[in-house]
Design a protein around this motif. Structure first.
Motif, short mmCIF file in Angstrom:
data_model
loop_
_atom_site.label_atom_id
_atom_site.label_comp_id
_atom_site.label_asym_id
_atom_site.label_seq_id
_atom_site.Cartn_x
_atom_site.Cartn_y
_atom_site.Cartn_z
N HIS A 50 16.02 59.56 44.71
CA HIS A 50 16.99 60.65 44.90
C HIS A 50 16.30 61.96 45.26
O HIS A 50 15.11 62.16 45.00
N ARG A 51 17.09 62.85 45.86
CA ARG A 51 16.70 64.25 46.00
C ARG A 51 17.99 65.07 46.02
O ARG A 51 19.03 64.59 46.51
N ASN A 52 17.94 66.26 45.50
CA ASN A 52 19.12 67.13 45.39
C ASN A 52 20.31 66.38 44.78
O ASN A 52 21.43 66.48 45.25
N GLU A 53 20.06 65.59 43.76
CA GLU A 53 21.13 64.86 43.05
C GLU A 53 21.88 63.86 43.94
O GLU A 53 23.01 63.48 43.63
N GLU A 54 21.27 63.47 45.05
CA GLU A 54 21.84 62.39 45.86
C GLU A 54 20.90 61.19 45.85
O GLU A 54 19.69 61.33 46.06
N VAL A 55 21.49 60.01 45.60
CA VAL A 55 20.71 58.78 45.48
C VAL A 55 20.81 58.01 46.80
O VAL A 55 21.89 57.91 47.39
N VAL A 56 19.68 57.45 47.25
CA VAL A 56 19.68 56.62 48.45
C VAL A 56 19.99 55.17 48.06
O VAL A 56 19.28 54.58 47.25
N LEU A 57 21.06 54.63 48.64
CA LEU A 57 21.37 53.21 48.49
C LEU A 57 21.15 52.54 49.84
O LEU A 57 21.44 53.14 50.88
N VAL A 58 20.66 51.32 49.82
CA VAL A 58 20.33 50.64 51.07
C VAL A 58 21.04 49.29 51.15
O VAL A 58 21.39 48.70 50.13
N GLN A 59 21.23 48.84 52.40
CA GLN A 59 21.87 47.55 52.64
C GLN A 59 20.90 46.63 53.37
O GLN A 59 20.40 46.98 54.43
N SER A 60 20.64 45.48 52.75
CA SER A 60 19.73 44.51 53.36
C SER A 60 20.43 43.73 54.46
O SER A 60 21.65 43.59 54.45
N ILE A 61 19.63 43.20 55.38
CA ILE A 61 20.15 42.36 56.45
C ILE A 61 20.87 41.16 55.84
O ILE A 61 20.36 40.53 54.91
N GLY A 62 22.09 40.89 56.33
CA GLY A 62 22.84 39.72 55.88
C GLY A 62 23.79 39.98 54.72
O GLY A 62 24.56 39.10 54.36
N TRP A 63 23.75 41.17 54.13
CA TRP A 63 24.68 41.47 53.04
C TRP A 63 26.06 41.81 53.60
O TRP A 63 26.17 42.34 54.71
N PRO A 64 27.14 41.59 52.80
CA PRO A 64 28.46 42.07 53.22
C PRO A 64 28.44 43.59 53.46
O PRO A 64 27.63 44.29 52.82
N ALA A 65 29.33 44.06 54.34
CA ALA A 65 29.29 45.46 54.80
C ALA A 65 29.50 46.48 53.69
O ALA A 65 29.12 47.64 53.83
N HIS A 66 30.12 46.08 52.56
CA HIS A 66 30.37 47.04 51.48
C HIS A 66 29.29 46.99 50.39
O HIS A 66 29.40 47.68 49.39
N TRP A 67 28.27 46.18 50.56
CA TRP A 67 27.21 46.06 49.54
C TRP A 67 26.07 47.02 49.82
O TRP A 67 25.46 46.98 50.90
N PHE A 68 25.76 47.84 48.84
CA PHE A 68 24.57 48.69 48.90
C PHE A 68 23.88 48.60 47.54
O PHE A 68 24.54 48.45 46.52
N SER A 69 22.57 48.70 47.54
CA SER A 69 21.84 48.64 46.27
C SER A 69 20.65 49.59 46.31
O SER A 69 20.49 50.36 47.25
N LEU A 70 19.83 49.50 45.29
CA LEU A 70 18.65 50.36 45.22
C LEU A 70 17.55 49.84 46.14
O LEU A 70 17.55 48.67 46.51
N VAL A 71 16.60 50.71 46.46
CA VAL A 71 15.37 50.27 47.11
C VAL A 71 14.64 49.38 46.10
O VAL A 71 14.42 49.78 44.95
N THR A 72 14.31 48.16 46.53
CA THR A 72 13.61 47.21 45.64
C THR A 72 12.49 46.51 46.40
O THR A 72 12.46 46.55 47.64
N GLY A 73 11.62 45.87 45.69
CA GLY A 73 10.59 45.06 46.35
C GLY A 73 9.69 44.38 45.34
O GLY A 73 9.70 44.73 44.16
N PHE A 74 8.95 43.41 45.83
CA PHE A 74 8.02 42.68 44.99
C PHE A 74 6.72 43.45 44.84
O PHE A 74 6.31 44.17 45.74
#
Ligand SMILES: [Zn+2]
Length: 178
Positions: A50-74
């Motif tokens: 986040h910055r300025n109290e706004e959180v970034v949500l991301v959508q992975s390839i192949g997810w339904p259009a209304h799905w957003f989640s956090l930045v994640t990774g292994f």
């Protein structure tokens, strides 16, 4: 990820199911070989970025259009969780960041993962998506951010709670539709 191995990765003999340390597990059928498929959960890093109290949500390839989640990774071999999540943020959205406190550690049983979530402060600059993994992003203000019922959603809930915000969780059936 729930891998279904059939053969020993060391000697290539068939795996068989036997009791090991109190649970049914797959192990190598060759009595000379010690391989046991323990199937322990895989650690996954997550960022409430986040910055300025706004959180970034991301959508992975192949997810339904209304799905957003956090930045994640292994995690990569040889890095700390903090280094790993800073690397993932840079790779996925193109920004430098300061990794803040751990928000929590959450189980994600369907995927056999363990989510390690951090509070992450983004630097200024333009968000540039990793087009090999992601199709879209959105910035959501803390007052409009609603947690969802999974490990990453629980990290969001904790982050909001730390700000005195108790937004209602998105219902699972709403996540499924579409
Ligand atoms: Zn073997």
């Amino acid at each position: 990820m729930q891998y279904d191995y059939s053969y020993c990765p060391i000697c290539k003999n068939k795996l068989v199911t036997r009791k090991e340390s109190g649970l049914e597990r797959k192990r190598c059928s060759d009595s000379e070989c010690d391989f046991v498929l323990w199937n322990n959960p895989t650690p996954v890093l997550a960022a409430v970025a986040h910055r300025n109290e706004e959180v970034v949500l991301v959508q992975s390839i192949g997810w339904p259009a209304h799905w957003f989640s956090l930045v994640t990774g292994f995690m990569e071999a040889g890095e700390s969780p903090e280094e790993g999540i800073a690397r993932e943020v840079k790779e996925e959205i193109g920004l430098d960041c300061k990794v803040g406190p751990l928000l929590g550690i959450y189980e994600f049983i369907q995927m056999n993962q363990i989510i390690i979530a951090y509070d992450v402060f983004l630097s200024q600059g333009e968000i540039k998506l990793d087009k090999e993994e992601l199709v879209d992003f959105k910035l959501v203000s803390s007052s409009n951010l609603r947690p969802w019922p999974s490990g990453t959603g629980q990290a969001v809930k904790k982050w909001l709670h730390q700000r005195g915000i108790e937004n209602k969780e998105i219902e699972f059936k709403k996540l499924k539709k579409n």
